[in-house]
Scaffold this active site. Structure first.
Site, PDB file in Angstrom:
ATOM      1  N   ASN A   9      -9.428   1.886  -2.904  1.00  0.00           N
ATOM      2  CA  ASN A   9      -8.159   2.628  -2.920  1.00  0.00           C
ATOM      3  C   ASN A   9      -7.834   2.922  -4.381  1.00  0.00           C
ATOM      4  OD1 ASN A   9      -5.572   3.595  -2.760  1.00  0.00           O
ATOM      5  ND2 ASN A   9      -4.649   1.674  -2.064  1.00  0.00           N
ATOM      6  N   LYS A  11      -5.509   4.679  -5.537  1.00  0.00           N
ATOM      7  CA  LYS A  11      -4.071   4.866  -5.791  1.00  0.00           C
ATOM      8  C   LYS A  11      -3.870   6.113  -6.660  1.00  0.00           C
ATOM      9  CE  LYS A  11      -3.426   0.008  -4.998  1.00  0.00           C
ATOM     10  NZ  LYS A  11      -2.564  -1.142  -5.095  1.00  0.00           N
ATOM     11  N   HIS A  94       0.359   1.958   3.737  1.00  0.00           N
ATOM     12  CA  HIS A  94       0.129   1.069   2.600  1.00  0.00           C
ATOM     13  C   HIS A  94       1.473   0.510   2.133  1.00  0.00           C
ATOM     14  CE1 HIS A  94      -0.809  -0.375  -1.399  1.00  0.00           C
ATOM     15  NE2 HIS A  94      -2.059  -0.466  -0.987  1.00  0.00           N
ATOM     16  N   GLU A  96       2.764   0.127  -0.625  1.00  0.00           N
ATOM     17  CA  GLU A  96       3.463   0.920  -1.652  1.00  0.00           C
ATOM     18  C   GLU A  96       4.201   2.105  -1.019  1.00  0.00           C
ATOM     19  OE1 GLU A  96       0.053   1.315  -4.210  1.00  0.00           O
ATOM     20  OE2 GLU A  96       0.172  -0.836  -4.596  1.00  0.00           O
ATOM     21  N   GLU A 165      -2.995  -6.771   4.070  1.00  0.00           N
ATOM     22  CA  GLU A 165      -2.778  -6.843   2.632  1.00  0.00           C
ATOM     23  C   GLU A 165      -1.459  -7.558   2.354  1.00  0.00           C
ATOM     24  OE1 GLU A 165      -5.114  -3.571   0.416  1.00  0.00           O
ATOM     25  OE2 GLU A 165      -3.200  -2.741   0.985  1.00  0.00           O
ATOM     26  N   GLY A 171      -2.450  -6.193  -6.536  1.00  0.00           N
ATOM     27  CA  GLY A 171      -2.340  -5.862  -7.952  1.00  0.00           C
ATOM     28  C   GLY A 171      -1.807  -7.010  -8.799  1.00  0.00           C
ATOM     29  N   SER A 209      -6.096  -7.954  -4.497  1.00  0.00           N
ATOM     30  CA  SER A 209      -6.836  -8.585  -5.599  1.00  0.00           C
ATOM     31  C   SER A 209      -8.232  -9.055  -5.184  1.00  0.00           C
ATOM     32  CB  SER A 209      -6.028  -9.737  -6.205  1.00  0.00           C
ATOM     33  OG  SER A 209      -4.803  -9.243  -6.737  1.00  0.00           O
TER      34      SER A 209
HETATM   35  P1  PGA Z   1      -5.574  -4.492  -5.472  1.00  0.00           P
HETATM   36  O1  PGA Z   1      -4.946  -3.413  -4.463  1.00  0.00           O
HETATM   37  O2  PGA Z   1      -6.996  -4.724  -5.052  1.00  0.00           O
HETATM   38  O3  PGA Z   1      -5.455  -3.859  -6.815  1.00  0.00           O
HETATM   39  O4  PGA Z   1      -4.741  -5.735  -5.327  1.00  0.00           O
HETATM   40  C1  PGA Z   1      -5.293  -3.407  -3.104  1.00  0.00           C
HETATM   41  C2  PGA Z   1      -4.520  -2.323  -2.381  1.00  0.00           C
HETATM   42  O5  PGA Z   1      -3.342  -2.108  -2.696  1.00  0.00           O
HETATM   43  O6  PGA Z   1      -5.069  -1.661  -1.478  1.00  0.00           O
END
Ligand code: PGA
Length: 247
Positions: A9, A11, A94, A96, A165, A171, A209
């Site tokens: 992803n 982003k 997601h 976010e 997630e 993140g 992560s």
């Molecule tokens: P990350 O993000 O691996 O940077 O924690 C995962 C995601 O938001 O899909």
């Protein structure tokens, strides 16, 4: 054994030049992966990515899709537009988008339906916040989030991918332990099994992560069928190591 799925992803990262370099490095190093691989890219780069991943094992994914089919919805991107660029998967829900764009369980269920209606596989993201985990609500939250999609999409439900997630792991460098992740995946699998006899073939991804150092332990869990990888998907060497661990 069913193949694992590793989805990057990106982003809101990338540029024409950076995407080109990243995908060329992935293509050079990927060989014949023993898992399915996808990259979810920002919408303006779909055309570029469609040609960059052509004739490679890398599938194209979008990060979001509109609830609307077409019309006066400025700024939105429809499922059929994604289909024009040979998009195979799209993320929906997601955290976010839930957090910064007010997406509700009901909205996300419609998005999953739009994707399915044009033959794109929705990767439905679910996960609890730290406050919800601390309050002992993890199971209730992820079940509520998944139930909305199951309810609306009925018989198509075996065609989805689910990504667990935990919001506190995204993140942050703080990963759920393999046992914590497995516990939630088992709950999701049981919920899917109650809705379809094909629950075993629905990939359940872990995200938050995930990196080259923790991927093997996570993927060793019985109900973790792959990963949704944010930060570590932006560096070819990291992403390739994760793909290699998913054979
Ligand atoms: P990350 O993000 O691996 O940077 O924690 C995962 C995601 O938001 O899909």
């Amino acid at each position: 054994m069913k193949k694992k799925l590793i989805a990057g992803n990106w982003k809101m990262n990338g540029s024409l030049a950076a995407n080109d370099a990243l995908v060329r490095a992935l293509r050079d190093g990927i060989g014949q992966p023993g898992c399915d691989v996808a990259v979810a890219v920002p919408a303006p780069y779909l055309a570029q990515l469609q040609s960059l991943v052509a004739d490679s094992p890398i599938a194209l994914a979008a990060q979001d899709v509109s609830v609307h089919e077409s019309g006066a919805y400025t700024g939105e991107v429809s499922a059929s537009m994604l289909k024009d660029f040979a998009v195979r998967y799209t993320l929906v829900g997601h955290s976010e988008r839930r957090q910064y764009h007010g997406e509700t369980d009901a909205t996300i269920a419609i998005k999953a339906q739009r994707a399915l209606s044009v033959g794109i596989t929705p990767i439905v993201c679910v996960g609890e916040t730290l406050a919800e985990r601390d309050a002992g609500q993890t199971e209730a939250v992820v079940k509520r989030q998944l139930a909305a999609v199951i309810h609306l999409n009925g018989h198509c439900i075996s065609e989805i991918v689910v990504a667990y997630e935990p919001v506190w792991a995204i993140g942050t460098g703080r990963t759920a332990s393999p046992e914590q992740a497995q516990q939630v995946h088992a709950v999701l699998r049981a919920q899917l099994a109650a809705a379809t006899s094909h629950a075993d073939r629905i990939p359940l991804l872990y995200g938050g992560s995930m990196n080259a150092a923790n991927v093997a332990q996570l993927l060793a869990q019985p109900d973790i069928d792959g990963g949704l990888v944010g930060g570590a998907s932006l560096k070819a060497s990291d992403f390739l190591q994760i793909i290699a661990a998913a054979q």
